[in-house]
Write a protein that holds these residues in place. Sequence first.
Motif, PDB file in Angstrom:
ATOM      1  N   LYS A 167      99.788  62.683  21.767  1.00  0.00           N
ATOM      2  CA  LYS A 167     100.985  62.612  20.932  1.00  0.00           C
ATOM      3  C   LYS A 167     101.957  63.745  21.246  1.00  0.00           C
ATOM      4  N   MET A 168     101.445  64.938  21.538  1.00  0.00           N
ATOM      5  CA  MET A 168     102.310  66.057  21.890  1.00  0.00           C
ATOM      6  C   MET A 168     102.995  65.805  23.234  1.00  0.00           C
ATOM      7  N   LEU A 169     102.281  65.159  24.160  1.00  0.00           N
ATOM      8  CA  LEU A 169     102.853  64.845  25.460  1.00  0.00           C
ATOM      9  C   LEU A 169     103.970  63.821  25.324  1.00  0.00           C
ATOM     10  N   GLU A 170     103.763  62.849  24.432  1.00  0.00           N
ATOM     11  CA  GLU A 170     104.779  61.807  24.215  1.00  0.00           C
ATOM     12  C   GLU A 170     106.108  62.393  23.755  1.00  0.00           C
ATOM     13  N   PHE A 174     104.324  69.874  24.936  1.00  0.00           N
ATOM     14  CA  PHE A 174     103.377  70.729  25.650  1.00  0.00           C
ATOM     15  C   PHE A 174     104.135  71.974  26.105  1.00  0.00           C
ATOM     16  N   GLU A 175     103.601  73.144  25.819  1.00  0.00           N
ATOM     17  CA  GLU A 175     104.249  74.398  26.200  1.00  0.00           C
ATOM     18  C   GLU A 175     103.403  75.063  27.282  1.00  0.00           C
ATOM     19  N   GLY A 176     103.882  75.024  28.510  1.00  0.00           N
ATOM     20  CA  GLY A 176     103.110  75.595  29.596  1.00  0.00           C
ATOM     21  C   GLY A 176     101.792  74.876  29.808  1.00  0.00           C
ATOM     22  N   GLY A 177     101.795  73.546  29.568  1.00  0.00           N
ATOM     23  CA  GLY A 177     100.587  72.764  29.751  1.00  0.00           C
ATOM     24  C   GLY A 177      99.575  72.911  28.630  1.00  0.00           C
ATOM     25  N   LYS A 178      99.989  73.497  27.506  1.00  0.00           N
ATOM     26  CA  LYS A 178      99.091  73.711  26.364  1.00  0.00           C
ATOM     27  C   LYS A 178      99.720  73.145  25.093  1.00  0.00           C
ATOM     28  N   LEU A 179      98.883  72.926  24.084  1.00  0.00           N
ATOM     29  CA  LEU A 179      99.382  72.490  22.788  1.00  0.00           C
ATOM     30  C   LEU A 179     100.107  73.641  22.096  1.00  0.00           C
ATOM     31  N   LEU A 246      88.771  74.304  23.783  1.00  0.00           N
ATOM     32  CA  LEU A 246      89.802  75.059  23.075  1.00  0.00           C
ATOM     33  C   LEU A 246      90.645  75.870  24.053  1.00  0.00           C
ATOM     34  N   ASP A 247      89.974  76.511  25.020  1.00  0.00           N
ATOM     35  CA  ASP A 247      90.697  77.321  26.004  1.00  0.00           C
ATOM     36  C   ASP A 247      91.579  76.463  26.911  1.00  0.00           C
ATOM     37  N   LYS A 248      91.160  75.245  27.190  1.00  0.00           N
ATOM     38  CA  LYS A 248      91.935  74.364  28.054  1.00  0.00           C
ATOM     39  C   LYS A 248      93.187  73.828  27.362  1.00  0.00           C
ATOM     40  N   PHE A 249      93.066  73.555  26.048  1.00  0.00           N
ATOM     41  CA  PHE A 249      94.159  72.867  25.355  1.00  0.00           C
ATOM     42  C   PHE A 249      95.081  73.802  24.572  1.00  0.00           C
TER      43      PHE A 249
END
Length: 321
Positions: A167-170, A174-179, A246-249
């Motif tokens: 949903k964030m991607l839509e 995404f900020e720098g590839g993160k939530l 958690l670290d990935k997202f």
Amino acid sequence: MPETPRHHIAMWGAPGSGKTTLLAALSVALNRRDDDWKIVGQNPESSAYLTDMTSALTSGKEFPEASTALETYQWALIGPPPTGLFRRQAKRASTMIGLTMVDAPGGHFAPSKRTGRTGGAEERQEELMANLTQSRGIVFLFDPIREFEVGDAYDHLHGPLNRLAEKMLETNQFEGGKLPHHIAVCITKFDDPRVLQTAHKQRLIAPDLDDKHQFPRVGVEDARELFRELSRVSATGSAEMVMNSLDKFFHRDRIRFYVTSSIGFYVDQHSETFDWNDYLNLVPDEADKAALRIRGPVYPINVVEPMLWLGERLARQGRSR
């Protein structure tokens, strides 16, 4: 017309992880503090629910009952005006943080089934997801005892996390590839001997010199290491993937770990200090040996701190825009 909270925090966790109890403990913890922070319901249902939960924990010496239906509750954490940019204003507005819990029977954060799902289940999943999507602060509860016995924390994390990322991607959030969220990971049941002794053996306990009860605590700088240690005894071996996910997202500087207890440790009324030889506050019920009861007064540990950290980070982020 009541003021609308400027920031919102969502609660997330496996069934039985203690979301309801944490909220009841939050009210108790705020009332034990010598400051102006308080929690107030934003509608009659939320106010009544908070009152009932808190009374069960303090007067009834029992844990609040688990939810049997999907409910949405909304409260506001209200505190003193923010410092910094606004401190010279003659009339400073109070700090107000919205706290929303979409409370549901166990299983709604679990992976969805490809078959047999009803329209009602779809709707409940969507409401739970909307809460996470609209919030920018998240409290994620990790129950190490449940993880040792059941081992399903990852099951209740990775599905909603992927949906949230979708949903964030839509919406290009995404900020720098993160939530964009800040997340406070609460390791619950610090009062349980298995959790306390693990922290003690790993030399992660530090005294709180300002605490008149001298309760043991694990500082935020060591809480992540305790999470790692407790993950190693997962019943399914999947808990280690929780931290990796958690670290990935999420941005690393937007994740903070806390070691918490909703009921705290038992304190002798005469000494009023923690005793390593007599600290259990959850003991067998004499009337029903199969049940447990809260032995003494409730002294929540690290229940307020995650909320205030999230509120402070969200307020700072809002001012920088």
